[in-house]
Design a protein around this motif. Structure first.
Motif, PDB file in Angstrom:
ATOM      1  N   HIS A  55      25.140   3.391  28.955  1.00 29.98           N
ATOM      2  CA  HIS A  55      25.256   2.050  29.529  1.00 29.98           C
ATOM      3  C   HIS A  55      24.444   1.059  28.703  1.00 29.98           C
ATOM      4  O   HIS A  55      24.942  -0.010  28.325  1.00 29.98           O
ATOM      5  CB  HIS A  55      24.753   2.086  30.976  1.00 29.98           C
ATOM      6  CG  HIS A  55      24.858   0.786  31.697  1.00 29.98           C
ATOM      7  ND1 HIS A  55      23.991  -0.263  31.499  1.00 29.98           N
ATOM      8  CD2 HIS A  55      25.737   0.376  32.645  1.00 29.98           C
ATOM      9  CE1 HIS A  55      24.327  -1.262  32.289  1.00 29.98           C
ATOM     10  NE2 HIS A  55      25.378  -0.901  32.996  1.00 29.98           N
ATOM     11  N   GLN A  56      23.208   1.395  28.392  1.00 28.42           N
ATOM     12  CA  GLN A  56      22.339   0.505  27.630  1.00 28.42           C
ATOM     13  C   GLN A  56      22.831   0.308  26.200  1.00 28.42           C
ATOM     14  O   GLN A  56      22.726  -0.775  25.652  1.00 28.42           O
ATOM     15  CB  GLN A  56      20.896   1.020  27.632  1.00 28.42           C
ATOM     16  CG  GLN A  56      20.218   0.878  28.986  1.00 28.42           C
ATOM     17  CD  GLN A  56      20.194  -0.560  29.455  1.00 28.42           C
ATOM     18  OE1 GLN A  56      21.074  -1.002  30.187  1.00 28.42           O
ATOM     19  NE2 GLN A  56      19.196  -1.303  29.037  1.00 28.42           N
ATOM     20  N   ARG A  57      23.371   1.362  25.610  1.00 27.76           N
ATOM     21  CA  ARG A  57      23.912   1.260  24.248  1.00 27.76           C
ATOM     22  C   ARG A  57      25.084   0.279  24.213  1.00 27.76           C
ATOM     23  O   ARG A  57      25.142  -0.614  23.363  1.00 27.76           O
ATOM     24  CB  ARG A  57      24.364   2.636  23.759  1.00 27.76           C
ATOM     25  CG  ARG A  57      24.876   2.639  22.332  1.00 27.76           C
ATOM     26  CD  ARG A  57      25.222   4.041  21.834  1.00 27.76           C
ATOM     27  NE  ARG A  57      24.010   4.827  21.732  1.00 27.76           N
ATOM     28  CZ  ARG A  57      23.800   6.001  22.368  1.00 27.76           C
ATOM     29  NH1 ARG A  57      24.743   6.514  23.131  1.00 27.76           N
ATOM     30  NH2 ARG A  57      22.667   6.646  22.216  1.00 27.76           N
ATOM     31  N   VAL A 103      30.405  -0.011  34.127  1.00 29.67           N
ATOM     32  CA  VAL A 103      30.449   0.794  35.343  1.00 29.67           C
ATOM     33  C   VAL A 103      29.499   1.985  35.247  1.00 29.67           C
ATOM     34  O   VAL A 103      29.421   2.648  34.219  1.00 29.67           O
ATOM     35  CB  VAL A 103      31.887   1.319  35.570  1.00 29.67           C
ATOM     36  CG1 VAL A 103      31.955   2.261  36.751  1.00 29.67           C
ATOM     37  CG2 VAL A 103      32.841   0.167  35.745  1.00 29.67           C
ATOM     38  N   SER A 104      28.808   2.224  36.339  1.00 25.52           N
ATOM     39  CA  SER A 104      28.056   3.474  36.501  1.00 25.52           C
ATOM     40  C   SER A 104      28.691   4.188  37.688  1.00 25.52           C
ATOM     41  O   SER A 104      29.405   3.563  38.483  1.00 25.52           O
ATOM     42  CB  SER A 104      26.578   3.190  36.754  1.00 25.52           C
ATOM     43  OG  SER A 104      26.405   2.558  37.998  1.00 25.52           O
ATOM     44  N   PRO A 105      28.467   5.490  37.834  1.00 23.98           N
ATOM     45  CA  PRO A 105      29.091   6.203  38.964  1.00 23.98           C
ATOM     46  C   PRO A 105      28.796   5.544  40.311  1.00 23.98           C
ATOM     47  O   PRO A 105      29.671   5.454  41.165  1.00 23.98           O
ATOM     48  CB  PRO A 105      28.481   7.599  38.874  1.00 23.98           C
ATOM     49  CG  PRO A 105      28.181   7.772  37.421  1.00 23.98           C
ATOM     50  CD  PRO A 105      27.742   6.398  36.949  1.00 23.98           C
ATOM     51  N   PRO A 132      32.433   3.745  30.853  1.00 21.59           N
ATOM     52  CA  PRO A 132      32.078   4.750  29.847  1.00 21.59           C
ATOM     53  C   PRO A 132      32.559   6.161  30.178  1.00 21.59           C
ATOM     54  O   PRO A 132      32.864   6.933  29.272  1.00 21.59           O
ATOM     55  CB  PRO A 132      30.546   4.719  29.814  1.00 21.59           C
ATOM     56  CG  PRO A 132      30.158   3.438  30.447  1.00 21.59           C
ATOM     57  CD  PRO A 132      31.253   3.097  31.412  1.00 21.59           C
ATOM     58  N   VAL A 133      32.653   6.518  31.451  1.00 20.96           N
ATOM     59  CA  VAL A 133      33.102   7.858  31.830  1.00 20.96           C
ATOM     60  C   VAL A 133      34.576   8.037  31.511  1.00 20.96           C
ATOM     61  O   VAL A 133      34.985   9.031  30.913  1.00 20.96           O
ATOM     62  CB  VAL A 133      32.821   8.120  33.332  1.00 20.96           C
ATOM     63  CG1 VAL A 133      33.449   9.430  33.774  1.00 20.96           C
ATOM     64  CG2 VAL A 133      31.316   8.119  33.595  1.00 20.96           C
ATOM     65  N   ASP A 167      35.583  -4.399  18.935  1.00 22.47           N
ATOM     66  CA  ASP A 167      36.134  -3.105  18.538  1.00 22.47           C
ATOM     67  C   ASP A 167      35.335  -2.005  19.225  1.00 22.47           C
ATOM     68  O   ASP A 167      34.211  -1.693  18.807  1.00 22.47           O
ATOM     69  CB  ASP A 167      36.092  -2.966  17.018  1.00 22.47           C
ATOM     70  CG  ASP A 167      36.850  -1.734  16.545  1.00 22.47           C
ATOM     71  OD1 ASP A 167      37.244  -0.903  17.385  1.00 22.47           O
ATOM     72  OD2 ASP A 167      37.018  -1.612  15.321  1.00 22.47           O
ATOM     73  N   PHE A 168      35.900  -1.435  20.253  1.00 19.23           N
ATOM     74  CA  PHE A 168      35.209  -0.384  21.013  1.00 19.23           C
ATOM     75  C   PHE A 168      35.133   0.929  20.240  1.00 19.23           C
ATOM     76  O   PHE A 168      34.321   1.778  20.557  1.00 19.23           O
ATOM     77  CB  PHE A 168      35.860  -0.200  22.382  1.00 19.23           C
ATOM     78  CG  PHE A 168      35.349  -1.188  23.385  1.00 19.23           C
ATOM     79  CD1 PHE A 168      34.326  -0.866  24.255  1.00 19.23           C
ATOM     80  CD2 PHE A 168      35.857  -2.486  23.422  1.00 19.23           C
ATOM     81  CE1 PHE A 168      33.826  -1.781  25.149  1.00 19.23           C
ATOM     82  CE2 PHE A 168      35.376  -3.410  24.328  1.00 19.23           C
ATOM     83  CZ  PHE A 168      34.349  -3.058  25.191  1.00 19.23           C
ATOM     84  N   ALA A 169      35.959   1.112  19.223  1.00 21.92           N
ATOM     85  CA  ALA A 169      35.879   2.317  18.401  1.00 21.92           C
ATOM     86  C   ALA A 169      34.554   2.379  17.650  1.00 21.92           C
ATOM     87  O   ALA A 169      34.086   3.448  17.272  1.00 21.92           O
ATOM     88  CB  ALA A 169      37.047   2.372  17.423  1.00 21.92           C
ATOM     89  N   GLU A 170      33.901   1.222  17.453  1.00 21.78           N
ATOM     90  CA  GLU A 170      32.619   1.179  16.764  1.00 21.78           C
ATOM     91  C   GLU A 170      31.457   1.599  17.658  1.00 21.78           C
ATOM     92  O   GLU A 170      30.338   1.743  17.197  1.00 21.78           O
ATOM     93  CB  GLU A 170      32.351  -0.242  16.258  1.00 21.78           C
ATOM     94  CG  GLU A 170      33.294  -0.696  15.178  1.00 21.78           C
ATOM     95  CD  GLU A 170      33.084  -2.140  14.773  1.00 21.78           C
ATOM     96  OE1 GLU A 170      32.253  -2.844  15.416  1.00 21.78           O
ATOM     97  OE2 GLU A 170      33.718  -2.566  13.803  1.00 21.78           O
ATOM     98  N   MET A 171      31.719   1.758  18.935  1.00 20.88           N
ATOM     99  CA  MET A 171      30.659   2.122  19.868  1.00 20.88           C
ATOM    100  C   MET A 171      30.562   3.607  19.981  1.00 20.88           C
ATOM    101  O   MET A 171      29.867   4.222  20.642  1.00 20.88           O
ATOM    102  CB  MET A 171      30.882   1.470  21.216  1.00 20.88           C
ATOM    103  CG  MET A 171      30.765  -0.022  21.132  1.00 20.88           C
ATOM    104  SD  MET A 171      30.848  -0.762  22.744  1.00 20.88           S
ATOM    105  CE  MET A 171      31.441  -2.374  22.312  1.00 20.88           C
TER     106      MET A 171
END
Length: 171
Positions: A55-57, A103-105, A132-133, A167-171
């Protein structure tokens, strides 16, 4: 989640006690112990778990990319990462074009339903839900009444800016 004001949370109706729901205010949020994370929505306090590393990243990368874009284009907007209070009522002078929720669980229902409705009603132009999940990004373009779903392999065009892509692929 319901919160109750005890003692005195019960009123009597004939012979039966009735539970009285407490309505919280912004003063109650400010009175929480230092470091306690919570949100106030419609008079209810929702306590939040601390964010995890992923999440922080994501938050850090998004803040940096968006902030760099605004700076390089001499924009007047500012990027604020959580925790940051966003007021969505007519009593403030806050104007929010774009909100991104990671989002977190524990926040899944709140982000996908409650906040979606609140942000749309408040006039937010664009709302992203980054999950992220599931490795998905839901983009709600309220201005154009459009919704799109992307994966973490996609480069996503930001609707409120002409030439910004994330670009989410960079994450």
């Amino acid at each position: 989640m319901m919160e109750y004001d005890l003692p005195g949370a019960f009123e009597r109706s004939g012979d039966m006690p009735l539970l009285r729901e407490r309505i919280y205010t912004i003063e109650d949020i400010y009175a929480l112990p230092e470091g306690e994370r919570a949100e106030l929505i419609d008079g209810h306090i929702y306590y939040m778990a601390p964010p995890n590393t992923m999440h922080q990243r994501i938050s850090s990368i998004l803040s940096r990319k968006i902030g760099n874009y605004i700076d390089s284009n001499k924009g007047k907007c500012e990027v604020f990462a959580a925790p940051f209070a966003v007021y969505l009522d007519e009593k403030t002078n806050t104007y929010v074009d774009w909100i991104i929720e990671i989002v977190s669980p524990a926040s899944r229902r709140m982000d996908y339903y409650t906040k979606l409705f609140k942000y749309r009603t408040a006039g937010v132009r664009e709302y992203w839900i980054v999950d992220p999940v599931k490795k998905l990004v839901m983009v709600y373009d309220f201005e154009n009444e459009d919704t799109d779903q992307y994966t973490f392999q996609d480069s996503i065009k930001v609707g409120i800016y002409e030439d910004l892509r994330i670009d989410f692929a960079e994450m």
